[in-house]
Design an enzyme around this catalytic site. Sequence first.
Site, PDB file in Angstrom:
ATOM      1  N   SER A 171      23.824  39.334  40.831  1.00 47.25           N
ATOM      2  CA  SER A 171      23.830  38.313  41.886  1.00 47.25           C
ATOM      3  C   SER A 171      24.046  36.902  41.376  1.00 47.25           C
ATOM      4  O   SER A 171      24.108  35.968  42.185  1.00 47.25           O
ATOM      5  CB  SER A 171      22.524  38.375  42.682  1.00 47.25           C
ATOM      6  OG  SER A 171      22.530  39.492  43.539  1.00 47.25           O
ATOM      7  N   LYS A 198      26.800  35.050  43.154  1.00 49.11           N
ATOM      8  CA  LYS A 198      26.666  34.233  44.371  1.00 49.11           C
ATOM      9  C   LYS A 198      26.736  32.739  44.067  1.00 49.11           C
ATOM     10  O   LYS A 198      26.987  31.927  44.973  1.00 49.11           O
ATOM     11  CB  LYS A 198      25.356  34.573  45.076  1.00 49.11           C
ATOM     12  CG  LYS A 198      25.287  36.005  45.601  1.00 49.11           C
ATOM     13  CD  LYS A 198      24.002  36.259  46.356  1.00 49.11           C
ATOM     14  CE  LYS A 198      23.945  37.679  46.910  1.00 49.11           C
ATOM     15  NZ  LYS A 198      23.691  38.692  45.888  1.00 49.11           N
ATOM     16  N   SER A 235      19.109  35.802  48.041  1.00 48.19           N
ATOM     17  CA  SER A 235      20.169  36.540  47.359  1.00 48.19           C
ATOM     18  C   SER A 235      20.678  37.675  48.245  1.00 48.19           C
ATOM     19  O   SER A 235      20.896  38.804  47.797  1.00 48.19           O
ATOM     20  CB  SER A 235      19.679  37.100  46.016  1.00 48.19           C
ATOM     21  OG  SER A 235      20.767  37.511  45.216  1.00 48.19           O
ATOM     22  N   LYS A 251      19.500  30.608  39.827  1.00 49.16           N
ATOM     23  CA  LYS A 251      19.772  31.857  40.530  1.00 49.16           C
ATOM     24  C   LYS A 251      19.398  33.063  39.686  1.00 49.16           C
ATOM     25  O   LYS A 251      19.613  33.080  38.472  1.00 49.16           O
ATOM     26  CB  LYS A 251      21.267  31.931  40.883  1.00 49.16           C
ATOM     27  CG  LYS A 251      21.645  33.089  41.779  1.00 49.16           C
ATOM     28  CD  LYS A 251      21.207  32.854  43.201  1.00 49.16           C
ATOM     29  CE  LYS A 251      21.394  34.098  44.045  1.00 49.16           C
ATOM     30  NZ  LYS A 251      20.466  35.202  43.685  1.00 49.16           N
TER      31      LYS A 251
END
Length: 558
Positions: free
Chosen positions: A60, A63, A120, A223
């Site tokens: 992820s 993203k 997420s 993140k």
Amino acid sequence: MASLFGHLARLFSFWLFAGLASLLASAPGFAAPYAAIVIDARTGEVLYSENAEARLHPASLTKMMTLYIAFEEIQRGNISLDTMVTVSKHAAAQPPSRLGLRAGQKISLRNLIRAAAIKSANDAATAIGEAISGNEADFARRMTRTAKALGMRNTTFKNANGLTAQGHLSSAMDMTILGRHLFYDFPQYYNLFSRRSVDAGLATVNNTNRRFLDAYKGADGIKTGYTVAAGFNLTASAERGGKRLIATVFGGKSTADRNAKMMKLLDLGFGKAPRNAPVNPPAPPSYQGGDEMLVADADLPEVANGAGKTVRVNMQIATSPRPLARPGSAVPTQLAAAETGEVAPAETAQPEKAVAAAEAVDAMQDSIEGALAAALGTEEDGPPPEQTDALDVESIELASAAAAPDPSLTPQARPSTPAVEPTGTSVPQAEIIPFQVVSASGVTVSPRPAKRSAPIYDEVVAPAPSAEAEPEVVISVSTSGDRHWGVNVGRFGSSFEAERALLRTQLVETATLGGSLRKVMPRSGGFEATFMGLTQDQADLACRRLQARAIQCFTMGP
């Protein structure tokens, strides 16, 4: 009954998927490849790396690129935070983590960004990609092009959310580069990554990175990521004592293991990073063949209640007609000769050119002021700080460059006696302006100057009239001694917004910023709002106090 059965089936599928993933991750001999890197965000210098160039599964962390492109589109005016996105079947069918979108549902881009960044959510990330490029495959190709333009040499994207796919690979180095660009290219959105929870429209979602944010002093993003193939990944940023670091860990064995490795990595970086390193933001992306990613207005998604519409201002000046003479005033000999087609004497050619150039610049700037007033309204009615796509600033900058005044114009002090034209005619005092041009014969002519483009808050003190002309003096905060530090509070879409942010911030934090100089610096992609003329201790204290009020900032050293 059917709805209840479907809900139970999805719940069972989720726990089955989670259980299989846990079993695979804990199986003997299974471990995702490990990689780590930490850099000084101010300079981009690598402080430590291990396997940082290896092409691995980013999970992820993908993203981050989805959000970067969304911020690009908002900045260009192709989409807004209030744009309503219709969720496709493909987006709604993405596996957990999910926001819970349904096919055909409409949701604002603002809430999709929040869900993708904080929770997420895979369905939200896919919906963002489809809203921008029409389908996920085209969006993934754009993601890869953007990665190459940012210098991410080992990255190829296949989807918008980071689920494992053949060829969907990146590296710890590349994700750290991307994190640095998010921090510097879009500081107005960066605070989103430090929020512990946020309202995403359908629900209040919690940050997947909140354990690390709570455990490590100075951490404020960015993140997390996890898949079986990738392991536990994290790109993080932290600031301590004026030092800003960005680090990435790939292949952690668990959330706790990943966080522990990240803390050691950042501790190492803070120990090695110099205290007074210069702040050199990364260069903006340079797309091969120009910017190929803008869309036509007819293709823009619908907007809720008419909000978020883009005002496009085109003020390129193709011609510069000579203004008419004022009623009752004599037309200067040189201008009259030009109107009748007669050739002016050689010594008057330069002043005539200067007058025409100054009048053209004045007319252009009047047009700019009118366009700004129409687009932004008054200061009280201006656009909200979160939305920075109200004006095409590039058009204004190009117009200013195209109509730049003649370099032979030299600003001088305001004369105290009437100017005399080549013909010897005395000009009334009201016609005199604080610019002079000296021709080859030494004759002084006073054309109309361009208006100041400096911030409206500069304190300008004009000298007292005297027999001899003296230059104007600009008074600003002294930077002598150790007052070479500053505090940056973000990058904005227009100089008006940057000025307003500086004024509001100074009013909030008068104790430390009351004596500083507010400065707006044009940069590629916006205008940086900065307080200058501080000592290092003052800058550090001001930034800590602003961050305590949830105002994002960073200090700038000499």
